[in-house]
Design an enzyme around this catalytic site. Structure first.
Site, short mmCIF file in Angstrom:
data_model
loop_
_atom_site.label_atom_id
_atom_site.label_comp_id
_atom_site.label_asym_id
_atom_site.label_seq_id
_atom_site.Cartn_x
_atom_site.Cartn_y
_atom_site.Cartn_z
N LYS A 55 0.89 -1.16 0.00
CA LYS A 55 0.00 0.00 0.00
C LYS A 55 0.93 1.21 0.00
CE LYS A 55 -4.10 1.85 2.24
NZ LYS A 55 -4.83 2.21 1.01
N1 PMP Z 1 -7.36 -1.49 -3.15
C1 PMP Z 1 -6.84 -0.27 -3.00
C2 PMP Z 1 -6.09 0.35 -4.13
C3 PMP Z 1 -7.01 0.43 -1.80
O1 PMP Z 1 -6.49 1.66 -1.64
C4 PMP Z 1 -7.73 -0.17 -0.75
C5 PMP Z 1 -7.94 0.55 0.54
N2 PMP Z 1 -6.87 0.32 1.42
C6 PMP Z 1 -8.26 -1.46 -0.95
C7 PMP Z 1 -8.05 -2.09 -2.17
C8 PMP Z 1 -9.01 -2.17 0.14
O2 PMP Z 1 -8.14 -2.51 1.18
P1 PMP Z 1 -8.63 -2.65 2.68
O3 PMP Z 1 -9.85 -3.47 2.67
O4 PMP Z 1 -7.50 -3.32 3.38
O5 PMP Z 1 -8.88 -1.27 3.19
#
Ligand code: PMP
Length: 290
Positions: A158
């Site tokens: 991320k």
């Molecule tokens: N894909 C992207 C590109 C994101 O930014 C996020 C948000 N963090 C997600 C998927 C979903 O991840 P999560 O459920 O861990 O928040």
């Protein structure tokens, strides 16, 4: 327009101490501003409890590792810092943003191993990420950019650099009156939205893209486990855009997005905000507050 995020009352945790919100500043020669040497987390606190807080702290450290940036804090210390900043701001229901980045230091070229790795943790009260779409169903544009190959960039991190095309795609989507954009990946398979994972429903079964080139969201993993526990078949697989028209329901998942139904993708594909999506959204809301 609401005021700037810079200009608020409250506290921010930065490099080990709580400081006044307006003092949480960096120099313009901060490495991350030039070269995207930053990783972050977005998570939510519900009724005083951070949902999957420790998993988010561990993912932050993992993202740092993946971009060759060791974060000088443990997951336990990050957990404690999140708690501290929530308490300092008096929030029990809030969004939390942790950001680790290479700061200013002796290096100003691409290599920056001598610059300090800094950590900031902020929190603010944030309602539905997609506003009214949370109930009516979001409209998604199709992004012109593709999610890149994991041989091109560490796609499982991320990391800030992965969001450049997200911002561009979301701007293009908003110009067309859409809430977000849906990406295909570099191979042409359906991937994810700009800040959320995508799911489809057909005849009571759930289909979602295999998370082999994009962030395997913690919400995505939670929803899959929840559905499997309920006996709903879940197919994690490569999905072609041609298949989208055959699905009856569609929804997005993410820590910020929670479970948000999708009503339309592009010009041609329409979905009902159906019973399966409604139930998943309700079950997720119950789970995060359990
Ligand atoms: N894909 C992207 C590109 C994101 O930014 C996020 C948000 N963090 C997600 C998927 C979903 O991840 P999560 O459920 O861990 O928040």
């Amino acid at each position: 327009m609401a005021g700037s995020y810079e200009d608020r009352d409250g506290k921010i945790w930065m490099d080990g101490e709580l400081i006044d919100w307006r003092d949480a500043k960096v120099h313009v020669l901060t490495h991350a501003l030039h070269y995207a040497s930053a990783v972050f987390e977005g998570e939510r606190c519900y009724d005083g409890k951070i949902f999957k807080g420790h998993e988010h702290s561990k993912r932050l450290l993992k993202s740092g590792e993946l971009i060759d940036m060791e974060i000088p804090w443990t997951a336990e210390q990050i957990d404690a810092a999140k708690r501290e900043v929530l308490d300092a701001n008096g929030f029990t229901n809030a969004y939390i943003r942790a950001l680790a980045f290479r700061g200013a230091g002796p290096d100003m070229g691409v290599a920056a191993s001598h610059n300090p790795v800094r950590l900031a943790i902020c929190t603010w009260e944030w309602g539905s990420y997609y506003g009214d779409a949370k109930w009516q169903g979001a409209k998604l544009d199709i992004a012109k950019w593709k999610r890149p190959s994991p041989e091109t960039i560490p796609a499982a991190a991320k990391a800030a650099g992965l969001y450049m095309i997200c911002t561009m795609s979301k701007h293009a989507a908003e110009k067309k009156g859409c809430s977000d954009a849906l990406f295909m990946d570099y191979r042409g398979y359906v991937a994810e939205a700009t800040g959320a994972n995508v799911f489809f429903v057909k005849d009571g079964e759930v289909h979602t893209p295999l998370a082999d080139v994009f962030l395997n969201g913690l919400t995505r993993q939670t929803i899959i486990a929840m559905l499997k526990e309920q006996g709903v078949p879940v197919h994690e697989r490569h999905i072609l855009p041609e298949e989208i028209g055959g699905f009856q329901e569609c929804f997005l998942t993410g820590s910020a997005a929670e479970v948000t139904p999708v009503a339309q993708i592009g010009e041609d594909w329409h979905f009902q905000v159906g019973a399966t999506t409604r139930k998943i959204a309700e079950d997720y809301d119950a789970l995060v507050r359990a």
